[in-house]
Scaffold this motif. Structure first.
Motif, PDB file in Angstrom:
ATOM      1  N   ALA A   8       0.820  -1.209   0.000  1.00  0.00           N
ATOM      2  CA  ALA A   8       0.000   0.000   0.000  1.00  0.00           C
ATOM      3  C   ALA A   8       0.853   1.257   0.000  1.00  0.00           C
ATOM      4  CB  ALA A   8      -0.917   0.002   1.208  1.00  0.00           C
ATOM      5  N   THR A   9       0.296   2.276  -0.638  1.00  0.00           N
ATOM      6  CA  THR A   9       0.914   3.595  -0.684  1.00  0.00           C
ATOM      7  C   THR A   9      -0.138   4.612  -0.256  1.00  0.00           C
ATOM      8  OG1 THR A   9       2.275   2.889  -2.538  1.00  0.00           O
ATOM      9  CG2 THR A   9       2.094   5.253  -2.182  1.00  0.00           C
ATOM     10  N   TYR A  10       0.213   5.455   0.707  1.00  0.00           N
ATOM     11  CA  TYR A  10      -0.709   6.486   1.168  1.00  0.00           C
ATOM     12  C   TYR A  10      -0.817   7.619   0.156  1.00  0.00           C
ATOM     13  CZ  TYR A  10      -0.940   4.549   5.891  1.00  0.00           C
ATOM     14  OH  TYR A  10      -1.167   3.736   6.970  1.00  0.00           O
ATOM     15  N   THR A  11      -2.018   8.159   0.020  1.00  0.00           N
ATOM     16  CA  THR A  11      -2.217   9.411  -0.698  1.00  0.00           C
ATOM     17  C   THR A  11      -1.784  10.533   0.257  1.00  0.00           C
ATOM     18  OG1 THR A  11      -4.467   9.700   0.129  1.00  0.00           O
ATOM     19  CG2 THR A  11      -4.199   8.445  -1.940  1.00  0.00           C
ATOM     20  N   GLU A  42      -1.339 -11.426   9.878  1.00  0.00           N
ATOM     21  CA  GLU A  42      -0.148 -12.208  10.225  1.00  0.00           C
ATOM     22  C   GLU A  42       1.043 -11.294  10.471  1.00  0.00           C
ATOM     23  OE1 GLU A  42       2.837 -15.114   7.884  1.00  0.00           O
ATOM     24  OE2 GLU A  42       0.736 -15.781   7.923  1.00  0.00           O
ATOM     25  N   ALA A  43       1.191 -10.273   9.639  1.00  0.00           N
ATOM     26  CA  ALA A  43       2.315  -9.346   9.779  1.00  0.00           C
ATOM     27  C   ALA A  43       1.949  -8.019   9.141  1.00  0.00           C
ATOM     28  CB  ALA A  43       3.565  -9.911   9.108  1.00  0.00           C
ATOM     29  N   MET A  44       2.502  -6.942   9.688  1.00  0.00           N
ATOM     30  CA  MET A  44       2.332  -5.610   9.109  1.00  0.00           C
ATOM     31  C   MET A  44       3.599  -4.825   9.380  1.00  0.00           C
ATOM     32  SD  MET A  44      -0.635  -2.791   9.763  1.00  0.00           S
ATOM     33  CE  MET A  44      -0.470  -1.133   9.135  1.00  0.00           C
ATOM     34  N   TYR A  45       4.146  -4.267   8.322  1.00  0.00           N
ATOM     35  CA  TYR A  45       5.367  -3.474   8.425  1.00  0.00           C
ATOM     36  C   TYR A  45       5.208  -2.180   7.652  1.00  0.00           C
ATOM     37  CZ  TYR A  45       7.609  -7.743  10.035  1.00  0.00           C
ATOM     38  OH  TYR A  45       7.937  -8.867  10.749  1.00  0.00           O
ATOM     39  N   PHE A  46       5.717  -1.101   8.226  1.00  0.00           N
ATOM     40  CA  PHE A  46       5.797   0.152   7.491  1.00  0.00           C
ATOM     41  C   PHE A  46       7.111   0.153   6.728  1.00  0.00           C
ATOM     42  CE2 PHE A  46       2.552   1.068  10.532  1.00  0.00           C
ATOM     43  CZ  PHE A  46       1.673   1.865   9.822  1.00  0.00           C
ATOM     44  N   ALA A  47       7.130   0.877   5.616  1.00  0.00           N
ATOM     45  CA  ALA A  47       8.301   0.883   4.749  1.00  0.00           C
ATOM     46  C   ALA A  47       8.455   2.279   4.158  1.00  0.00           C
ATOM     47  CB  ALA A  47       8.112  -0.147   3.635  1.00  0.00           C
ATOM     48  N   PHE A  48       9.505   2.466   3.417  1.00  0.00           N
ATOM     49  CA  PHE A  48       9.622   3.677   2.621  1.00  0.00           C
ATOM     50  C   PHE A  48      10.186   3.287   1.273  1.00  0.00           C
ATOM     51  CE2 PHE A  48      13.196   3.428   5.567  1.00  0.00           C
ATOM     52  CZ  PHE A  48      14.295   3.473   4.718  1.00  0.00           C
ATOM     53  N   GLY A  49       9.899   4.106   0.279  1.00  0.00           N
ATOM     54  CA  GLY A  49      10.205   3.754  -1.095  1.00  0.00           C
ATOM     55  C   GLY A  49       8.901   3.728  -1.851  1.00  0.00           C
ATOM     56  N   ASP A  51       6.432   1.522  -1.622  1.00  0.00           N
ATOM     57  CA  ASP A  51       5.325   1.171  -0.721  1.00  0.00           C
ATOM     58  C   ASP A  51       5.515   1.821   0.639  1.00  0.00           C
ATOM     59  OD1 ASP A  51       4.080  -0.595  -2.598  1.00  0.00           O
ATOM     60  OD2 ASP A  51       5.595  -2.101  -2.103  1.00  0.00           O
ATOM     61  N   ASP A  52       4.387   2.235   1.244  1.00  0.00           N
ATOM     62  CA  ASP A  52       4.430   2.806   2.591  1.00  0.00           C
ATOM     63  C   ASP A  52       4.225   1.751   3.666  1.00  0.00           C
ATOM     64  OD1 ASP A  52       4.886   5.482   1.783  1.00  0.00           O
ATOM     65  OD2 ASP A  52       2.769   5.677   1.265  1.00  0.00           O
ATOM     66  N   PHE A  53       3.501   0.675   3.335  1.00  0.00           N
ATOM     67  CA  PHE A  53       3.420  -0.455   4.251  1.00  0.00           C
ATOM     68  C   PHE A  53       3.050  -1.721   3.499  1.00  0.00           C
ATOM     69  CE2 PHE A  53      -1.033   0.914   4.661  1.00  0.00           C
ATOM     70  CZ  PHE A  53      -1.727  -0.277   4.701  1.00  0.00           C
ATOM     71  N   VAL A  54       3.401  -2.842   4.122  1.00  0.00           N
ATOM     72  CA  VAL A  54       3.062  -4.163   3.578  1.00  0.00           C
ATOM     73  C   VAL A  54       2.452  -4.989   4.702  1.00  0.00           C
ATOM     74  CG1 VAL A  54       4.808  -4.148   1.750  1.00  0.00           C
ATOM     75  CG2 VAL A  54       5.381  -5.074   3.996  1.00  0.00           C
ATOM     76  N   CYS A  55       1.526  -5.864   4.322  1.00  0.00           N
ATOM     77  CA  CYS A  55       0.864  -6.750   5.286  1.00  0.00           C
ATOM     78  C   CYS A  55       0.751  -8.136   4.678  1.00  0.00           C
ATOM     79  CB  CYS A  55      -0.568  -6.305   5.571  1.00  0.00           C
ATOM     80  SG  CYS A  55      -0.783  -4.703   6.270  1.00  0.00           S
ATOM     81  N   ILE A  56       0.678  -9.122   5.545  1.00  0.00           N
ATOM     82  CA  ILE A  56       0.230 -10.446   5.148  1.00  0.00           C
ATOM     83  C   ILE A  56      -1.041 -10.695   5.945  1.00  0.00           C
ATOM     84  CG2 ILE A  56       0.703 -12.924   5.120  1.00  0.00           C
ATOM     85  CD1 ILE A  56       3.656 -12.224   4.745  1.00  0.00           C
ATOM     86  N   LEU A  57      -2.124 -10.909   5.210  1.00  0.00           N
ATOM     87  CA  LEU A  57      -3.445 -11.079   5.821  1.00  0.00           C
ATOM     88  C   LEU A  57      -3.998 -12.454   5.503  1.00  0.00           C
ATOM     89  CD1 LEU A  57      -5.017  -7.666   4.702  1.00  0.00           C
ATOM     90  CD2 LEU A  57      -3.706  -8.141   6.777  1.00  0.00           C
TER      91      LEU A  57
END
Length: 106
Positions: A8-11, A42-49, A51-57
């Protein structure tokens, strides 16, 4: 339960919400949406680049994932990509299935 990788990428508006709520507040919001549809995070991480965050659902079915995706995208706060994830066993099963395919022009 089917697993999905969410990128995901935030507006700009979504980023303002993240600054206001913090990472913990956004995690609570994700947990609530997923749990309401019978799933788990299962997991959620914030990132930069890119994507702003990634999750495993984990969701009970793809329709539940689609419902979550539609609600999130309708908010206008972020852009998401959902990728279905397969287990090793599921890939093993797929390799055993016979598929007849003719490539274009063959």
């Amino acid at each position: 339960m089917p697993k999905f990788l969410i990128q995901a990428t935030y507006t700009p508006e979504g980023t303002k919400g993240l600054l206001k709520d913090g990472g913990s507040g956004r995690r609570e919001a994700v947990d609530r949406v997923v749990a309401d549809l019978g799933g788990t995070v299962e997991a959620m991480y914030f990132a930069f680049g890119e994507d702003d965050f990634v999750c495993i659902l984990d969701f009970p079915d793809p329709v539940s994932m689609a419902a979550a995706s539609l609600a999130v995208k309708a908010s206008g706060a972020l852009h998401t990509r959902a990728t279905p994830l397969l287990t090793l066993e599921e890939i093993d099963e797929a390799t055993r299935r016979q598929v007849t395919f003719r490539a274009p022009g063959k």
